[in-house]
Design a protein around this motif. Structure first.
Motif, PDB file in Angstrom:
ATOM      1  N   UNK A 198       1.003  -1.197  -0.194  1.00  0.00           N
ATOM      2  CA  UNK A 198      -0.192  -0.052  -0.098  1.00  0.00           C
ATOM      3  C   UNK A 198       0.877   1.136   0.074  1.00  0.00           C
ATOM      4  N   UNK A 199       0.693   2.137  -0.856  1.00  0.00           N
ATOM      5  CA  UNK A 199       1.617   3.473  -1.002  1.00  0.00           C
ATOM      6  C   UNK A 199       0.827   4.854  -0.598  1.00  0.00           C
ATOM      7  N   UNK A 200       1.388   5.171   0.155  1.00  0.00           N
ATOM      8  CA  UNK A 200       0.887   6.582   0.628  1.00  0.00           C
ATOM      9  C   UNK A 200       1.971   7.692   0.437  1.00  0.00           C
ATOM     10  N   UNK A 201       1.847   8.824  -0.239  1.00  0.00           N
ATOM     11  CA  UNK A 201       2.787   9.927  -0.125  1.00  0.00           C
ATOM     12  C   UNK A 201       2.029  10.975   0.309  1.00  0.00           C
ATOM     13  N   UNK A 202       2.741  11.996   1.194  1.00  0.00           N
ATOM     14  CA  UNK A 202       2.356  13.073   1.584  1.00  0.00           C
ATOM     15  C   UNK A 202       3.550  13.894   1.173  1.00  0.00           C
ATOM     16  N   UNK A 203       3.040  15.018   0.390  1.00  0.00           N
ATOM     17  CA  UNK A 203       4.176  15.672  -0.701  1.00  0.00           C
ATOM     18  C   UNK A 203       3.613  17.163  -0.868  1.00  0.00           C
ATOM     19  N   UNK A 204       4.738  17.864  -1.183  1.00  0.00           N
ATOM     20  CA  UNK A 204       4.247  19.118  -1.825  1.00  0.00           C
ATOM     21  C   UNK A 204       4.110  19.278  -3.026  1.00  0.00           C
ATOM     22  N   UNK A 205       2.638  19.721  -3.322  1.00  0.00           N
ATOM     23  CA  UNK A 205       2.036  19.510  -4.577  1.00  0.00           C
ATOM     24  C   UNK A 205       2.958  20.433  -5.681  1.00  0.00           C
ATOM     25  N   UNK A 206       3.534  21.441  -5.395  1.00  0.00           N
ATOM     26  CA  UNK A 206       4.308  22.361  -6.508  1.00  0.00           C
ATOM     27  C   UNK A 206       5.688  21.682  -6.891  1.00  0.00           C
ATOM     28  N   UNK A 207       6.152  20.830  -5.930  1.00  0.00           N
ATOM     29  CA  UNK A 207       7.535  20.363  -5.953  1.00  0.00           C
ATOM     30  C   UNK A 207       7.678  19.319  -7.145  1.00  0.00           C
ATOM     31  N   UNK A 208       8.873  18.895  -7.281  1.00  0.00           N
ATOM     32  CA  UNK A 208       9.123  17.843  -8.316  1.00  0.00           C
ATOM     33  C   UNK A 208       8.363  16.465  -7.775  1.00  0.00           C
ATOM     34  N   UNK A 209       8.097  15.379  -8.529  1.00  0.00           N
ATOM     35  CA  UNK A 209       8.174  15.530 -10.114  1.00  0.00           C
ATOM     36  C   UNK A 209       6.803  16.432 -10.416  1.00  0.00           C
ATOM     37  N   UNK A 210       7.048  17.025 -11.637  1.00  0.00           N
ATOM     38  CA  UNK A 210       6.034  17.856 -11.944  1.00  0.00           C
ATOM     39  C   UNK A 210       4.824  17.070 -12.556  1.00  0.00           C
ATOM     40  N   UNK A 211       4.998  15.888 -13.212  1.00  0.00           N
ATOM     41  CA  UNK A 211       3.963  14.954 -13.292  1.00  0.00           C
ATOM     42  C   UNK A 211       3.845  13.949 -12.253  1.00  0.00           C
ATOM     43  N   UNK A 212       2.919  13.901 -11.447  1.00  0.00           N
ATOM     44  CA  UNK A 212       2.602  12.866 -10.433  1.00  0.00           C
ATOM     45  C   UNK A 212       1.936  12.079 -10.785  1.00  0.00           C
ATOM     46  N   UNK A 223      -0.351   8.065  -9.513  1.00  0.00           N
ATOM     47  CA  UNK A 223      -1.182   7.947  -8.446  1.00  0.00           C
ATOM     48  C   UNK A 223      -0.861   6.715  -7.448  1.00  0.00           C
ATOM     49  N   UNK A 224      -0.639   7.156  -6.278  1.00  0.00           N
ATOM     50  CA  UNK A 224      -0.188   6.371  -5.262  1.00  0.00           C
ATOM     51  C   UNK A 224      -1.682   5.779  -4.798  1.00  0.00           C
ATOM     52  N   UNK A 225      -1.685   4.747  -3.653  1.00  0.00           N
ATOM     53  CA  UNK A 225      -2.962   4.337  -3.256  1.00  0.00           C
ATOM     54  C   UNK A 225      -3.793   5.468  -2.542  1.00  0.00           C
ATOM     55  N   UNK A 226      -2.860   6.314  -1.790  1.00  0.00           N
ATOM     56  CA  UNK A 226      -3.006   7.613  -1.251  1.00  0.00           C
ATOM     57  C   UNK A 226      -2.051   8.504  -1.514  1.00  0.00           C
ATOM     58  N   UNK A 227      -2.821   9.808  -2.057  1.00  0.00           N
ATOM     59  CA  UNK A 227      -1.711  11.069  -2.026  1.00  0.00           C
ATOM     60  C   UNK A 227      -2.441  12.078  -1.435  1.00  0.00           C
ATOM     61  N   UNK A 228      -1.615  12.683  -0.330  1.00  0.00           N
ATOM     62  CA  UNK A 228      -1.965  13.988   0.157  1.00  0.00           C
ATOM     63  C   UNK A 228      -1.244  15.048  -0.284  1.00  0.00           C
ATOM     64  N   UNK A 229      -1.785  16.045  -1.042  1.00  0.00           N
ATOM     65  CA  UNK A 229      -1.130  17.070  -1.689  1.00  0.00           C
ATOM     66  C   UNK A 229      -0.982  18.353  -0.810  1.00  0.00           C
ATOM     67  N   UNK A 230       0.202  18.692  -0.381  1.00  0.00           N
ATOM     68  CA  UNK A 230       0.113  19.865   0.517  1.00  0.00           C
ATOM     69  C   UNK A 230       0.790  21.259  -0.307  1.00  0.00           C
ATOM     70  N   UNK A 231       0.139  22.306  -0.079  1.00  0.00           N
ATOM     71  CA  UNK A 231       0.742  23.249  -0.866  1.00  0.00           C
ATOM     72  C   UNK A 231       1.966  23.930  -0.014  1.00  0.00           C
ATOM     73  N   UNK A 232       2.705  24.896  -1.116  1.00  0.00           N
ATOM     74  CA  UNK A 232       3.848  25.380  -0.544  1.00  0.00           C
ATOM     75  C   UNK A 232       3.522  26.229   0.585  1.00  0.00           C
ATOM     76  N   UNK A 233       4.789  26.135   1.627  1.00  0.00           N
ATOM     77  CA  UNK A 233       4.494  26.995   2.795  1.00  0.00           C
ATOM     78  C   UNK A 233       3.696  26.623   3.839  1.00  0.00           C
ATOM     79  N   UNK A 234       3.346  25.156   3.879  1.00  0.00           N
ATOM     80  CA  UNK A 234       2.667  24.431   5.140  1.00  0.00           C
ATOM     81  C   UNK A 234       3.728  24.572   6.049  1.00  0.00           C
TER      82      UNK A 234
END
Length: 302
Positions: free
Chosen positions: A178-192, A194-205
């Motif tokens: 099971x893959x889960x990624x909590x990451x910055x939406x604006x960061x690398x890689x530019x083309x995301x 689909x993990x089983x769960x993706x939590x995208x955070x905006x820069x500056x959180x």
């Protein structure tokens, strides 16, 4: 205090790179020395991996890609995408580091926790590498322990600032991961992907919002999946002063995140194997201090 098993191999920092290269190849040896200097670890805690065979890597990656990397016949474009010049030292480092994460996973199953002084090569895909990642140690480790230990499921909980796009694509090829990624939406890689769960955070959180997200996400995933093992990517490139990060997390925030993740796993009685993941800074001491938060948190709990 439990003797927390730690995994390290000298090859991790034995990579000669051009002086302008962004990859902090010395950080692994520096971190190990920092742990000794600050009484956060003793030599007796360390385990050294034996290099993984090409056949084992091929359980996850394409045969042709593995062979081309090991023999130094990868096309120039493929090496450019990885970001390293090819060398025998790179092959040795790669085969030891992926073996190290598998060893860390096995030790965690035995002891409840284990920490790896490298790992988190989550941009490596089935038939190509990317973003300093050649083979995906997280998927390889999960696949191997599921087969060897008859585990039902392994949760890859990736808190590196960058999306684990390789782990995302590869996790769908293997049952029980099971893959889960909590990451910055604006960061690398530019083309995301689909993990089983993706939590995208905006820069500056900041710390508060970030740690709440991590805590709620992990608690929910444990309730849903009841994994037999958690592979935790404790990347410190979420730090506010990271060269490649875009979040606003303090050093205290790093500690609280790691403490939160390890506490939840311990409370749920789920073994946790952590890798140090990404972290980029020209200041070697600051980088060691950021990565050491994981070890401080583990010593606090165990």
């Amino acid at each position: 205090m439990t003797m927390i098993p730690l995994v390290y191999h000298a090859s991790y920092s034995k990579l000669a790179l051009p002086s302008h290269h962004k990859f902090p190849t010395t950080k692994y040896a520096n971190l190990r020395q920092y742990l000794f200097d600050n009484q956060l670890a003793t030599p007796a805690q360390f385990h050294a991996p034996i290099a993984m065979t090409a056949q084992d890597v091929m359980q996850v990656h394409q045969k042709e890609y593995v062979e081309q990397f090991i023999t130094g016949t990868l096309p120039t474009m493929a090496l450019r995408r990885i970001g390293f010049p090819w060398s025998e030292a790179l092959v040795e480092r790669t085969l030891h580091s992926v073996a190290g994460t598998t060893l860390t996973a096995s030790l965690a199953i035995e002891h409840g926790i284990s920490l790896h002084l490298t790992g988190g090569y989550h941009h490596a895909h089935y038939d190509f590498g990317s973003g300093y990642c050649i083979f995906n140690d997280l998927i390889i480790a999960a696949q191997k322990v599921i087969a060897a230990k008859q585990l039902h499921s392994v949760l890859i909980f990736d808190c590196d600032v960058h999306q684990g796009d390789g782990s995302a694509t590869l996790s769908h090829r293997h049952n029980g991961i099971i893959s889960c990624s909590i990451h910055c939406k604006e960061n690398f890689p530019s083309r995301k992907q689909s993990s089983h769960y993706d939590i995208e955070l905006s820069k500056g959180v900041d710390d508060k919002a970030y740690i709440e997200t991590v805590e709620q996400t992990l608690a929910l995933l444990i309730r849903i999946h009841q994994p037999d093992l958690i592979l935790y990517d404790a990347g410190v490139d979420i730090h506010q002063n990271d060269d490649l990060g875009l979040l606003n997390i303090s050093q205290e925030g790093l500690f609280r995140r790691d403490l939160t993740v390890l506490s939840i796993a311990k409370s749920a009685n789920i073994p946790i194997a952590a890798v140090i993941g990404g972290g980029y800074s020209r200041d070697a001491l600051q980088l060691s201090q950021r990565h050491s938060q994981l070890f401080i948190a583990a010593n606090h709990l165990w």
